[in-house]
Design a protein around this motif. Structure first.
Motif, PDB file in Angstrom:
ATOM      1  N   GLY A  54       0.785  -1.231   0.000  1.00 38.60           N
ATOM      2  CA  GLY A  54       0.000   0.000   0.000  1.00 38.60           C
ATOM      3  C   GLY A  54       0.812   1.273   0.000  1.00 38.60           C
ATOM      4  N   GLU A  55       2.119   1.178   0.135  1.00 37.67           N
ATOM      5  CA  GLU A  55       2.981   2.356   0.118  1.00 37.67           C
ATOM      6  C   GLU A  55       4.406   1.925  -0.232  1.00 37.67           C
ATOM      7  OE1 GLU A  55       4.100   3.953   4.164  1.00 37.67           O
ATOM      8  OE2 GLU A  55       2.550   2.541   4.810  1.00 37.67           O
ATOM      9  N   ARG A  56       5.269   2.918  -0.464  1.00 37.61           N
ATOM     10  CA  ARG A  56       6.652   2.613  -0.826  1.00 37.61           C
ATOM     11  C   ARG A  56       7.389   1.935   0.321  1.00 37.61           C
ATOM     12  NH1 ARG A  56       7.979   8.584  -2.136  1.00 37.61           N
ATOM     13  NH2 ARG A  56       6.342   8.664  -0.569  1.00 37.61           N
ATOM     14  N   LEU A  57       8.273   1.021  -0.038  1.00 29.48           N
ATOM     15  CA  LEU A  57       9.127   0.341   0.936  1.00 29.48           C
ATOM     16  C   LEU A  57      10.515   0.957   0.911  1.00 29.48           C
ATOM     17  CD1 LEU A  57       8.425  -3.430   0.142  1.00 29.48           C
ATOM     18  CD2 LEU A  57       7.222  -1.925   1.720  1.00 29.48           C
ATOM     19  N   VAL A  58      11.156   0.950   2.066  1.00 32.19           N
ATOM     20  CA  VAL A  58      12.561   1.340   2.129  1.00 32.19           C
ATOM     21  C   VAL A  58      13.376   0.216   1.494  1.00 32.19           C
ATOM     22  CG1 VAL A  58      14.491   1.764   3.719  1.00 32.19           C
ATOM     23  CG2 VAL A  58      12.237   2.792   4.171  1.00 32.19           C
ATOM     24  N   ASN A  59      14.344   0.579   0.691  1.00 37.03           N
ATOM     25  CA  ASN A  59      15.228  -0.380   0.039  1.00 37.03           C
ATOM     26  C   ASN A  59      15.880  -1.265   1.110  1.00 37.03           C
ATOM     27  OD1 ASN A  59      17.732  -1.435  -1.102  1.00 37.03           O
ATOM     28  ND2 ASN A  59      17.388  -0.035  -2.816  1.00 37.03           N
ATOM     29  N   GLY A  60      15.750  -2.576   0.954  1.00 36.03           N
ATOM     30  CA  GLY A  60      16.275  -3.516   1.944  1.00 36.03           C
ATOM     31  C   GLY A  60      17.784  -3.426   2.115  1.00 36.03           C
ATOM     32  N   LEU A  61      18.500  -3.087   1.036  1.00 35.35           N
ATOM     33  CA  LEU A  61      19.947  -2.934   1.154  1.00 35.35           C
ATOM     34  C   LEU A  61      20.301  -1.706   1.981  1.00 35.35           C
ATOM     35  CD1 LEU A  61      21.109  -3.964  -2.421  1.00 35.35           C
ATOM     36  CD2 LEU A  61      21.333  -5.260  -0.287  1.00 35.35           C
ATOM     37  N   TYR A  62      19.448  -0.695   1.939  1.00 34.65           N
ATOM     38  CA  TYR A  62      19.673   0.477   2.796  1.00 34.65           C
ATOM     39  C   TYR A  62      19.492   0.091   4.262  1.00 34.65           C
ATOM     40  CZ  TYR A  62      19.392   5.060   4.909  1.00 34.65           C
ATOM     41  OH  TYR A  62      19.606   6.151   5.714  1.00 34.65           O
ATOM     42  N   THR A  63      18.441  -0.666   4.544  1.00 38.99           N
ATOM     43  CA  THR A  63      18.207  -1.134   5.917  1.00 38.99           C
ATOM     44  C   THR A  63      19.426  -1.906   6.418  1.00 38.99           C
ATOM     45  OG1 THR A  63      15.818  -1.263   5.527  1.00 38.99           O
ATOM     46  CG2 THR A  63      16.698  -2.545   7.375  1.00 38.99           C
ATOM     47  N   MET A  64      19.930  -2.794   5.589  1.00 42.75           N
ATOM     48  CA  MET A  64      21.103  -3.585   5.954  1.00 42.75           C
ATOM     49  C   MET A  64      22.328  -2.685   6.144  1.00 42.75           C
ATOM     50  SD  MET A  64      22.620  -6.781   3.835  1.00 42.75           S
ATOM     51  CE  MET A  64      24.290  -7.302   4.069  1.00 42.75           C
ATOM     52  N   SER A  65      22.508  -1.720   5.270  1.00 43.23           N
ATOM     53  CA  SER A  65      23.656  -0.815   5.364  1.00 43.23           C
ATOM     54  C   SER A  65      23.616   0.023   6.632  1.00 43.23           C
ATOM     55  CB  SER A  65      23.705   0.106   4.135  1.00 43.23           C
ATOM     56  OG  SER A  65      23.939  -0.638   2.971  1.00 43.23           O
ATOM     57  N   VAL A  66      22.441   0.487   6.999  1.00 47.33           N
ATOM     58  CA  VAL A  66      22.312   1.251   8.251  1.00 47.33           C
ATOM     59  C   VAL A  66      22.685   0.366   9.434  1.00 47.33           C
ATOM     60  CG1 VAL A  66      20.687   2.387   9.823  1.00 47.33           C
ATOM     61  CG2 VAL A  66      20.625   2.913   7.383  1.00 47.33           C
ATOM     62  N   HIS A  91      14.820 -10.538   4.976  1.00 44.31           N
ATOM     63  CA  HIS A  91      14.011  -9.357   5.293  1.00 44.31           C
ATOM     64  C   HIS A  91      12.594  -9.835   5.601  1.00 44.31           C
ATOM     65  CE1 HIS A  91      17.080  -6.542   3.788  1.00 44.31           C
ATOM     66  NE2 HIS A  91      17.283  -7.431   2.842  1.00 44.31           N
ATOM     67  N   PRO A  92      12.341 -10.268   6.841  1.00 42.93           N
ATOM     68  CA  PRO A  92      11.034 -10.852   7.161  1.00 42.93           C
ATOM     69  C   PRO A  92       9.861  -9.880   7.133  1.00 42.93           C
ATOM     70  CG  PRO A  92      12.381 -10.684   9.131  1.00 42.93           C
ATOM     71  CD  PRO A  92      13.259 -10.321   7.975  1.00 42.93           C
ATOM     72  N   GLU A  93      10.123  -8.600   7.340  1.00 46.84           N
ATOM     73  CA  GLU A  93       9.065  -7.586   7.317  1.00 46.84           C
ATOM     74  C   GLU A  93       9.602  -6.334   6.635  1.00 46.84           C
ATOM     75  OE1 GLU A  93       5.886  -7.825   8.350  1.00 46.84           O
ATOM     76  OE2 GLU A  93       6.170  -9.894   9.011  1.00 46.84           O
ATOM     77  N   PRO A  94       8.716  -5.542   6.024  1.00 45.52           N
ATOM     78  CA  PRO A  94       9.177  -4.328   5.339  1.00 45.52           C
ATOM     79  C   PRO A  94       9.458  -3.182   6.309  1.00 45.52           C
ATOM     80  CG  PRO A  94       6.802  -4.520   5.154  1.00 45.52           C
ATOM     81  CD  PRO A  94       7.282  -5.774   5.843  1.00 45.52           C
ATOM     82  N   VAL A  95      10.238  -2.231   5.819  1.00 45.73           N
ATOM     83  CA  VAL A  95      10.478  -0.969   6.509  1.00 45.73           C
ATOM     84  C   VAL A  95       9.872   0.127   5.642  1.00 45.73           C
ATOM     85  CG1 VAL A  95      12.242   0.642   7.352  1.00 45.73           C
ATOM     86  CG2 VAL A  95      12.607  -1.832   7.566  1.00 45.73           C
ATOM     87  N   PHE A  96       9.172   1.064   6.278  1.00 46.55           N
ATOM     88  CA  PHE A  96       8.518   2.162   5.584  1.00 46.55           C
ATOM     89  C   PHE A  96       9.149   3.488   6.007  1.00 46.55           C
ATOM     90  CE2 PHE A  96       5.323  -1.209   6.102  1.00 46.55           C
ATOM     91  CZ  PHE A  96       4.947  -1.411   4.787  1.00 46.55           C
ATOM     92  N   HIS A  97       8.925   4.518   5.191  1.00 49.12           N
ATOM     93  CA  HIS A  97       9.401   5.855   5.560  1.00 49.12           C
ATOM     94  C   HIS A  97       8.830   6.213   6.931  1.00 49.12           C
ATOM     95  CE1 HIS A  97       9.348   6.601   0.957  1.00 49.12           C
ATOM     96  NE2 HIS A  97      10.459   6.002   1.323  1.00 49.12           N
ATOM     97  N   GLY A  98       9.679   6.737   7.794  1.00 48.66           N
ATOM     98  CA  GLY A  98       9.258   7.136   9.138  1.00 48.66           C
ATOM     99  C   GLY A  98       9.484   6.077  10.196  1.00 48.66           C
TER     100      GLY A  98
END
Length: 151
Positions: A54-66, A91-98
């Motif tokens: 329903g909305e944009r996801l944060v790039n999983g590689l960015y999550t990993m890099s952070v 990546h079992p669950e998504p990350v969203f902006h915010g």
């Protein structure tokens, strides 16, 4: 220098990384631009609205890099020779902006190099989305490093 030398890592040791990061739309956009990743699920609000998320996801590689970035001061800052591998990424669950994320590293293996001059350390890095007292796992991977021994 705040990192650990090979001798200071203990198998089973869990290191909680205090630094957290709230992921912004700008963070995600810049990461996608720098890596030339034009996946519309990360960048196109109209496209993402029609997906199961329903909305944009944060790039999983960015999550990993952070997660790697916030772990450096507590693990390998100034004490690393090289990152050897990143394995078993999920990546079992998504990350969203915010969303705010935090990470922890658990030492799963360590051994001296064949010449005995350095050490190889493997850590399981777990990343969680934090919402008050609730935490949801959003990324997990193994990070293997070549570590300096104490001088």
């Amino acid at each position: 220098m705040t990192g650990l030398y090979y001798e200071e890592f203990e198998v089973g040791q869990t290191i909680e990384h205090e630094k957290r990061r709230t992921i912004s739309e700008s963070d995600n956009q810049r990461f996608c631009d720098m890596t030339m990743n034009q996946q519309p699920l990360h960048l196109d609000a109209d496209f993402a609205a029609d997906t199961q998320f329903g909305e944009r996801l944060v790039n999983g590689l960015y999550t990993m890099s952070v997660a790697v970035g916030v772990s450096i001061p507590d693990t390998t800052d100034g004490t690393i020779v090289a990152n050897l591998s990143y394995d078993n990424v999920s990546h079992p669950e998504p990350v969203f902006h915010g969303d705010t994320i935090r990470a922890q590293s658990t030492v799963t293996d360590k051994r001296e190099t064949s010449d005995g001059e350095r050490g190889v350390v493997t850590m399981k890095v777990e990343v969680f989305k934090v919402d008050g007292d609730d935490e949801t796992p959003v990324c997990e991977f193994e990070r293997t490093v070549l570590s300096l021994k104490k001088p």
